[in-house]
Scaffold this active site. Sequence first.
Site, mmCIF file in Angstrom:
data_model
loop_
_atom_site.group_PDB
_atom_site.id
_atom_site.type_symbol
_atom_site.label_atom_id
_atom_site.label_comp_id
_atom_site.label_asym_id
_atom_site.label_seq_id
_atom_site.Cartn_x
_atom_site.Cartn_y
_atom_site.Cartn_z
ATOM 1 N N ASN A 107 -5.385 -0.442 0.070
ATOM 2 C CA ASN A 107 -4.089 0.020 -0.448
ATOM 3 C C ASN A 107 -3.311 -1.127 -1.083
ATOM 4 O OD1 ASN A 107 -3.861 2.888 0.230
ATOM 5 N ND2 ASN A 107 -4.195 2.170 2.304
ATOM 6 N N HIS B 141 -4.475 -11.729 3.360
ATOM 7 C CA HIS B 141 -4.466 -11.453 1.922
ATOM 8 C C HIS B 141 -3.933 -12.680 1.195
ATOM 9 C CE1 HIS B 141 -5.176 -7.242 2.750
ATOM 10 N NE2 HIS B 141 -4.087 -7.182 3.492
ATOM 11 N N ALA C 186 1.098 -4.637 3.395
ATOM 12 C CA ALA C 186 0.798 -5.831 4.188
ATOM 13 C C ALA C 186 0.666 -7.092 3.334
ATOM 14 C CB ALA C 186 -0.479 -5.584 4.982
#
Length: 271
Positions: free
Chosen positions: A192, A222, A124
């Site tokens: 992750n 993020h 992602a």
Amino acid sequence: MIKRVRVGLLGCGTLGTEFARVLERKFKDACIVTCLNDIDLDQAEKLRKKIKSKPAIVTLKTMIQKCDFLIEAAAPPVVGDLLKQALPKNRGVLVMSVGGILTSPGIQALLKQKRGLIFLPSGAIAGIDGLLAARVGKIKSVSLVTKKPPKAFKGAPYFVERGKDPMSIRRDTKIFEGTVRQAVKLFPQNINVAATLALAGIGALKTKVSIYACPGLKRNTHQLEVLGDFGRMVTVTENDPFVKNPKTSRLASYSPIALLDKVFGTLKIGT
Ligand SMILES: NC(=O)c1ccc[n+]([C@@H]2O[C@H](COP(=O)([O-])OP(=O)(O)OC[C@H]3O[C@@H](n4cnc5c(N)ncnc54)[C@H](O)[C@@H]3O)[C@@H](O)[C@H]2O)c1
């Protein structure tokens, strides 16, 4: 006729089911799903019913014997066993639970044996391509700021160990600042992306992470910053949740499929 790659799916949950669907639709000439494994047999059976090739439900050992390529979409603790058994047999393995690579002892030694192939999707976050290229030169720092709503942290060891409920957080709060090495242990299901960054860049001890719990936040966000002799790279990825499982982002479900395109396709784009 060209022999199709025999694929085994380890983990038949949200992502495993999605991969099975795409492999049958998009890559049917290149591969065939022949084996399934899930700790929850009902889950494996449910997926088996949806797949045309009617794969066998088998143990991990049998799956590694019978398949050329394995896709892990289960949980971090399976990753060590999977790689230790599959790589010496020269198998290709796509790993979703990337944190498991950092937390399982002995993986570095396996990598030195240069047998088999491990594929890690970007997941992602945007910028892994740039980070891999930057690593050819000198990288000064890699830092990640991750923001998620409190419900994303339910069950995370960080909260369990402190006897705290993330849902009690009422305003945007920085809950963690430290290295990826620390973060993968405290937030194994959430981080992750950080594990992938560490492996792509300067490692789990030097890659810095800050994690925020933000009530009302609609998109998992993020922000990546990389400084190096190439200059500065900043990426911001705002992820809509994947409808079938809000714990996973939509981009995280697309990314491994794009990677499978690289594995089974002819044109391979990106660093
Ligand atoms: N790399 C990334 O960007 C990224 C993105 C999203 C999810 N993930 C990871 O991928 C994995 C799968 O995600 P999901 O959304 O499909 O989860 P999910 O909970 O929907 O499915 C996981 C499946 O694995 C099975 N399972 C759990 N432990 C197992 C074991 N020891 N052996 C065999 N099967 C086992 C469960 O029964 C379940 O059916 C998780 O570890 C998740 O953290 C990674």
